[in-house]
Write a protein that holds these residues in place. Structure first.
Motif, short mmCIF file in Angstrom:
data_model
loop_
_atom_site.label_atom_id
_atom_site.label_comp_id
_atom_site.label_asym_id
_atom_site.label_seq_id
_atom_site.Cartn_x
_atom_site.Cartn_y
_atom_site.Cartn_z
N PHE A 60 5.42 -18.26 7.17
CA PHE A 60 4.00 -18.03 7.42
C PHE A 60 3.42 -19.15 8.30
O PHE A 60 2.59 -18.90 9.18
N SER A 61 3.85 -20.37 8.05
CA SER A 61 3.37 -21.50 8.85
C SER A 61 3.89 -21.39 10.29
O SER A 61 3.14 -21.64 11.25
N ARG A 62 5.15 -21.02 10.44
CA ARG A 62 5.72 -20.88 11.79
C ARG A 62 5.04 -19.76 12.56
O ARG A 62 4.80 -19.88 13.78
N LEU A 63 4.71 -18.67 11.89
CA LEU A 63 4.02 -17.57 12.56
C LEU A 63 2.69 -18.02 13.14
O LEU A 63 2.30 -17.61 14.23
N LYS A 64 2.01 -18.88 12.42
CA LYS A 64 0.74 -19.40 12.92
C LYS A 64 0.94 -20.39 14.05
O LYS A 64 0.33 -20.27 15.13
N LEU A 65 1.83 -21.35 13.86
CA LEU A 65 1.97 -22.44 14.82
C LEU A 65 2.71 -22.02 16.08
O LEU A 65 2.33 -22.41 17.19
N ARG A 66 3.78 -21.26 15.93
CA ARG A 66 4.62 -20.91 17.08
C ARG A 66 4.18 -19.62 17.75
O ARG A 66 4.19 -19.50 18.99
N ASP A 67 3.78 -18.62 16.92
CA ASP A 67 3.54 -17.27 17.43
C ASP A 67 2.06 -16.90 17.49
O ASP A 67 1.73 -15.80 17.94
N GLY A 68 1.19 -17.77 17.02
CA GLY A 68 -0.24 -17.48 17.07
C GLY A 68 -0.68 -16.37 16.14
O GLY A 68 -1.73 -15.75 16.35
N LYS A 69 0.09 -16.11 15.07
CA LYS A 69 -0.26 -15.07 14.10
C LYS A 69 -0.85 -15.75 12.86
O LYS A 69 -0.15 -16.33 12.05
N PHE A 70 -2.18 -15.66 12.74
CA PHE A 70 -2.89 -16.39 11.70
C PHE A 70 -3.00 -15.61 10.39
O PHE A 70 -3.32 -16.18 9.35
#
Length: 338
Positions: free
Chosen positions: A284-294
């Motif tokens: 979930f953290s990677r989706l936000k930081l790397r992929d811009g999925k908040f």
């Protein structure tokens, strides 16, 4: 959409209309997931189908095709693959509709829907021959890589928290404990994402099962923990324990867990869920930081609550619980996840 994504959609439309010669009436977004895949719903003479767009540089459709066949042969309702272009990364699939378990679960429907999901899981675990399936093994290396997602992406990059030397030792001890528990379990076919977002409510052979391309041969409790300790919806512990105990009985009757005791099975279930939840928090953290999925950030508190609950049940996890309570939980309840 970016220009690249527009190019993909144009190529997908050309595949449908020119290569497959289908009379496409409309194409509309259906969903996306936590990968680089996208899904579109297409209407053909009033009938809807799903098209998967899996960019070949990022995704490979071949595992999806192979696992779909395994599931369908086992009596699990996976989408029918109507057409495929493996080189371009396009699949035309049968459509399970728009009602996911997550959308339909409530206090009235949950026993029926989970009953169907547990029936399907039984067919999956009993019906796929792990010796001939050709699936990768959920081994020590992969389990460890997944647990490191929590430290690397959540603690380090998301929270900016660097564990002290003693805290790192505690985390390493937890890794060894969780990996050892997973590896000592009987092995079955593992969907690896068997939860409410990937189960669709269908009229026959409920549920329709999605997102299975990462299936492996691994621990018998993994998919059970994914379903009953879902990162996206939670249920009172007494209900979870009833479902878990009932499934343990099924596994005993099927000969999949040998003579293992209920207490050992419960420990397997708890620790397997904890491994999955630490991994999920990292993802979930990677989706936000790397992929811009908040959108997944809101699910971290629920997922972390499962972790702390399990830590409170086992004395050997007390040190990790102290670390979470001292260094991590204060940041989760702050505005960092807003």
């Amino acid at each position: 959409m970016t220009i690249q994504q527009d190019d993909r959609l144009e190529a997908l439309s050309g595949w449908l209309r020119e290569t497959l010669r289908l009379a496409v009436e409309a194409v509309e977004p259906a969903s996306s997931d936590a990968s680089f895949r996208r899904y579109f719903r297409v209407y053909l003479d009033g009938i809807s189908c799903i098209v998967m767009d899996a960019p070949p540089a990022k995704e490979n459709v071949r595992p999806f095709i192979g696992v779909a066949a395994l599931l369908r042969d086992a009596g699990v309702q996976a989408p029918e693959i109507l057409a495929a272009d493996e080189e371009q990364g396009f699949l035309l699939l049968s459509d399970f509709g728009t009602r996911s378990y997550l959308d339909c679960l409530n206090a009235i429907s949950v026993d029926r829907l989970y009953g169907d999901a547990l029936d399907a899981l039984t067919r999956l675990q009993c019906g796929v021959d792990i010796e001939t399936a050709g699936l990768p093994v959920y081994d020590e290396r992969l389990l460890g890589v997944e647990l490191d997602l929590f430290r690397d992406w959540f603690l380090d990059q998301f929270l900016g928290l660097v564990p002290e030397a003693a805290e790192s030792v505690v985390f390493d001890d937890v890794k060894r404990l969780l990996i050892a528990s997973a590896l000592e379990q009987p092995k079955v076919c593992v969907h690896r994402d068997y939860h409410s977002r990937n189960l669709m409510v269908t009229e026959r052979l409920n549920p329709g099962v999605l997102d299975f391309q990462d299936a492996v041969i691994g621990p018998v409790t993994y998919d059970l923990a994914s379903l009953l300790r879902d990162c996206y919806v939670s249920w009172p512990l007494p209900m979870v324990e009833v479902w878990m105990a009932g499934y343990y009985t099924r596994l005993c009757e099927a000969g999949l867990v040998g003579s293992v005791s209920p207490d050992t099975f419960r420990r397997w279930f708890d620790l397997m869920g904890m491994q999955r939840h630490l991994k999920a928090i990292g993802i979930f953290s990677r989706l936000k930081l790397r992929d811009g999925k908040f959108g997944y950030l809101k699910d971290i508190p629920r997922t972390m609550s499962y972790v702390t609950e399990v830590c409170g049940r086992y004395p050997e996890l007390a040190g990790f619980l102290r670390f979470l309570e001292k260094r991590v939980l204060p940041q989760i309840i702050s505005d960092r996840l807003v």
